[in-house]
Write a protein that holds these residues in place. Structure first.
Motif, mmCIF file in Angstrom:
data_model
loop_
_atom_site.group_PDB
_atom_site.id
_atom_site.type_symbol
_atom_site.label_atom_id
_atom_site.label_comp_id
_atom_site.label_asym_id
_atom_site.label_seq_id
_atom_site.Cartn_x
_atom_site.Cartn_y
_atom_site.Cartn_z
ATOM 1 N N PRO A 183 50.931 17.839 -87.494
ATOM 2 C CA PRO A 183 50.815 18.092 -86.049
ATOM 3 C C PRO A 183 50.305 19.507 -85.783
ATOM 4 C CG PRO A 183 52.972 17.182 -86.612
ATOM 5 C CD PRO A 183 52.322 17.558 -87.902
ATOM 6 N N ASP A 184 49.502 19.634 -84.765
ATOM 7 C CA ASP A 184 48.963 20.939 -84.374
ATOM 8 C C ASP A 184 49.803 21.515 -83.241
ATOM 9 O OD1 ASP A 184 47.507 23.171 -83.807
ATOM 10 O OD2 ASP A 184 45.755 22.117 -83.012
ATOM 11 N N GLY A 227 48.431 23.564 -80.093
ATOM 12 C CA GLY A 227 47.719 22.969 -78.973
ATOM 13 C C GLY A 227 48.555 22.915 -77.714
ATOM 14 N N MET A 228 47.875 22.799 -76.571
ATOM 15 C CA MET A 228 48.564 22.668 -75.293
ATOM 16 C C MET A 228 49.352 21.352 -75.253
ATOM 17 S SD MET A 228 47.968 25.328 -73.435
ATOM 18 C CE MET A 228 46.797 26.585 -72.961
ATOM 19 N N VAL A 229 48.693 20.301 -75.743
ATOM 20 C CA VAL A 229 49.358 19.024 -75.945
ATOM 21 C C VAL A 229 49.242 18.749 -77.436
ATOM 22 C CG1 VAL A 229 49.439 16.588 -75.304
ATOM 23 C CG2 VAL A 229 48.646 18.279 -73.645
ATOM 24 N N VAL A 230 50.327 18.376 -78.078
ATOM 25 C CA VAL A 230 50.366 18.379 -79.538
ATOM 26 C C VAL A 230 49.790 17.098 -80.122
ATOM 27 C CG1 VAL A 230 51.868 18.503 -81.563
ATOM 28 C CG2 VAL A 230 52.327 19.947 -79.572
ATOM 29 N N GLY A 231 48.705 17.240 -80.857
ATOM 30 C CA GLY A 231 48.091 16.138 -81.577
ATOM 31 C C GLY A 231 47.974 16.477 -83.045
ATOM 32 N N PRO A 232 47.296 15.631 -83.814
ATOM 33 C CA PRO A 232 47.107 15.921 -85.236
ATOM 34 C C PRO A 232 46.052 17.006 -85.448
ATOM 35 C CG PRO A 232 45.996 13.877 -84.657
ATOM 36 C CD PRO A 232 46.737 14.321 -83.426
ATOM 37 N N LYS A 233 46.221 17.786 -86.498
ATOM 38 C CA LYS A 233 45.223 18.784 -86.846
ATOM 39 C C LYS A 233 43.970 18.103 -87.391
ATOM 40 C CE LYS A 233 48.375 22.580 -88.093
ATOM 41 N NZ LYS A 233 48.821 23.482 -89.175
ATOM 42 N N HIS A 234 42.844 18.712 -87.120
ATOM 43 C CA HIS A 234 41.604 18.241 -87.739
ATOM 44 C C HIS A 234 41.561 18.699 -89.194
ATOM 45 C CE1 HIS A 234 40.201 17.770 -83.507
ATOM 46 N NE2 HIS A 234 39.490 16.801 -84.043
ATOM 47 N N PRO A 235 40.914 17.932 -90.072
ATOM 48 C CA PRO A 235 40.219 16.677 -89.802
ATOM 49 C C PRO A 235 41.166 15.474 -89.816
ATOM 50 C CG PRO A 235 39.920 17.258 -92.087
ATOM 51 C CD PRO A 235 40.704 18.380 -91.462
#
Length: 492
Positions: free
Chosen positions: A470-471, A474-482
């Motif tokens: 998880p990133d 971020g403002m809203v937490v999503g998966p890190k790239h890639p």
């Protein structure tokens, strides 16, 4: 697409805000910190992390809220307070102490004060720039846009956008799943929410302007939403240009009497109890709020659903593929609202992805009336008036006391006569709960099911590399790239 998400998805995470305006706030914080200590009743309020004037628990916040809760929970339990600048944020961790957070009326626990910094983005006269009564009526407008008859129409639009988008993929290749699904979600949202005119003729222009609005939400915005910085100037310019575009579209529909099956039309037709209606600019404000509420969260949840299912392919895919074959045997290639509702296996996979990785890791309210909480160990505390109250889906969903093997992707935990999320109130808060439960929950499930039903029927997948982390930056937490997956089109 919910009102709850409108509040919480747009809200910049607290930990991102700590460094902002520290020097300017120091003196004020020192004074207010002393005053707040003088009015609290000793022994009644939750324990406080950090007692140093000005800084208080701010240094803990700099390390991130998940880490803060992981360190504080074993020591302080389910309720504790963190002073940040001149504010005091009381954390309520887990179902036992969070019940009032979700059940309280707006007059007791309010979103408005916490999220007023969104007014420059959404506009005047909507959502966080109105009183509780007016906002309740506007929530009714949201609810009307998500009734079952509307959802049935939206599904057809979702299916077409998905089919057109994935038809452009090759027979095999690699894609960044987050980038691909985010692009598709924007296309779908534009068609279902913003209207046919925007999707067919003004999509690129409007998308660019919405992007500038999105980038205009920076940490400084929370404390100084009108600060003369470049991000705010671009935000304000984009908002003005969007207003001009939508004014023409809305006025055109009003004058022609045209009726379209989208959320835009719902807001154009909406009437308050006194018979008055939203202005053209307020219609736009409501659309922006809905778009911001669902765009990132749906993109992130659809991505995690895919990544986690593919990472556990041997265990998860047989059930998913069997379900799709059974549905196809029964209905053919047809996809509609009722058929999507039959896809329980896919539903549980989405829900489990949201349990493990909720995009909104913090939900916030302003406390207007003191209230008592009791922990699982019987300790009682009074949360004082004036505190910001926070609860965390990300932390609560990983508690051993709530879910078995919480760090394991187990969609089956929601099946059977005793699903784990039903054992205690507010055990699953990925869509909020109680008075501000997500009105767009069904829309979100339909949207993600549409995407993954198509992908499961038409492609094989393999994960490239390790499962992303998880990133939390971020403002809203999503998966890190890639978020790379390898796909191969199935031969029919």
């Amino acid at each position: 697409m919910s009102v709850e998400l409108i509040a919480d998805a747009i809200g910049v995470p607290v930990w991102a805000l700590v460094p902002v305006a520290l020097a300017a706030a120091a003196v004020l914080v020192f004074i207010l910190d002393g005053l707040s200590h003088s009015v609290l009743k000793p022994g009644k309020s939750p324990p406080v992390i950090g007692t140093t004037p000005v800084f208080g628990g701010m240094l803990e916040f700099l390390k991130g809220p998940i880490g803060l809760m992981a360190r504080a929970y074993p020591k302080y339990g389910e309720a504790f307070t963190v002073p940040v600048f001149h504010k005091r944020i009381t954390f309520l961790i887990g179902p036992k102490v969070s019940e009032h957070f979700f059940k309280a009326r707006d007059q007791e626990m309010s979103q408005k004060e916490v999220y007023e910094f969104n007014v420059p983005t959404f506009g005047k006269g909507v959502v966080f720039d109105v009183d509780h009564i007016t906002r309740a009526e506007q929530f009714r407008f949201f609810a009307n846009s998500l009734k079952s008859d509307r959802l049935r129409q939206y599904v057809g639009m979702m299916v077409k956008e998905a089919e057109d988008y994935f038809a452009k993929w090759g027979d095999e290749g690699e894609v960044d799943l987050l980038d691909a699904l985010s692009e598709l979600i924007v296309l779908t949202a534009s068609r279902c929410l913003l209207g046919r005119e925007i999707r067919e003729t003004l999509f690129s222009e409007v998308t660019t302007l919405v992007h500038d609005l999105d980038k205009g939400m920076v940490p400084l915005s929370v404390f100084f939403p009108y600060a003369p910085i470049e991000a705010h100037r671009k935000r304000d310019k984009a908002r003005k240009e969007l207003a001009a575009i939508f004014d023409k579209v809305i006025q055109g529909r009003r004058e022609s009497g045209a009726v379209e099956p989208d959320v835009l039309q719902t807001f154009i037709d909406a009437r308050y109890k006194d018979g008055s209606r939203l202005s053209n600019d307020q219609v736009l404000g409501m659309l922006i709020a809905v778009l911001f509420a669902g765009q990132h969260t749906s993109s992130i949840t659809s991505t995690w659903t895919g990544l986690l299912s593919i990472a556990n392919k041997e265990r998860i895919f047989p059930n998913l593929e069997k379900e799709q074959k059974d549905v196809m045997a029964k209905h053919g290639d047809k996809i509609d609202f009722d058929i999507l509702a039959e896809m329980d296996e896919l539903h549980f996979c989405i829900k489990e992805a949201l349990r493990m990785h909720p995009p909104l890791i913090m939900l916030l309210r302003q406390c207007h009336v003191p209230f008592e909480v009791e922990t699982t160990k019987g300790k009682k505390f009074v949360v004082p008036k004036g505190h910001i109250v926070a609860t965390s889906p990300a932390f609560a969903h990983r508690m051993d006391e709530v879910y078995s093997e919480p760090n394991v992707y187990k969609p089956e935990r929601f099946k059977g006569e005793s699903p784990e999320d039903k054992r205690a109130y507010a055990s699953f808060i990925g869509f909020g709960s109680g008075r501000h439960g997500c009105m767009g929950e069904t829309f979100a499930y339909m949207q993600i099911k549409t995407i993954w039903s198509h992908l499961l029927r038409n492609f094989d997948f393999e994960l490239v590399g390790k499962l992303p982390e998880p990133d939390y930056e971020g403002m809203v937490v999503g998966p890190k790239h890639p978020c790379t997956v390898r796909y191969k089109r199935r031969k029919l």
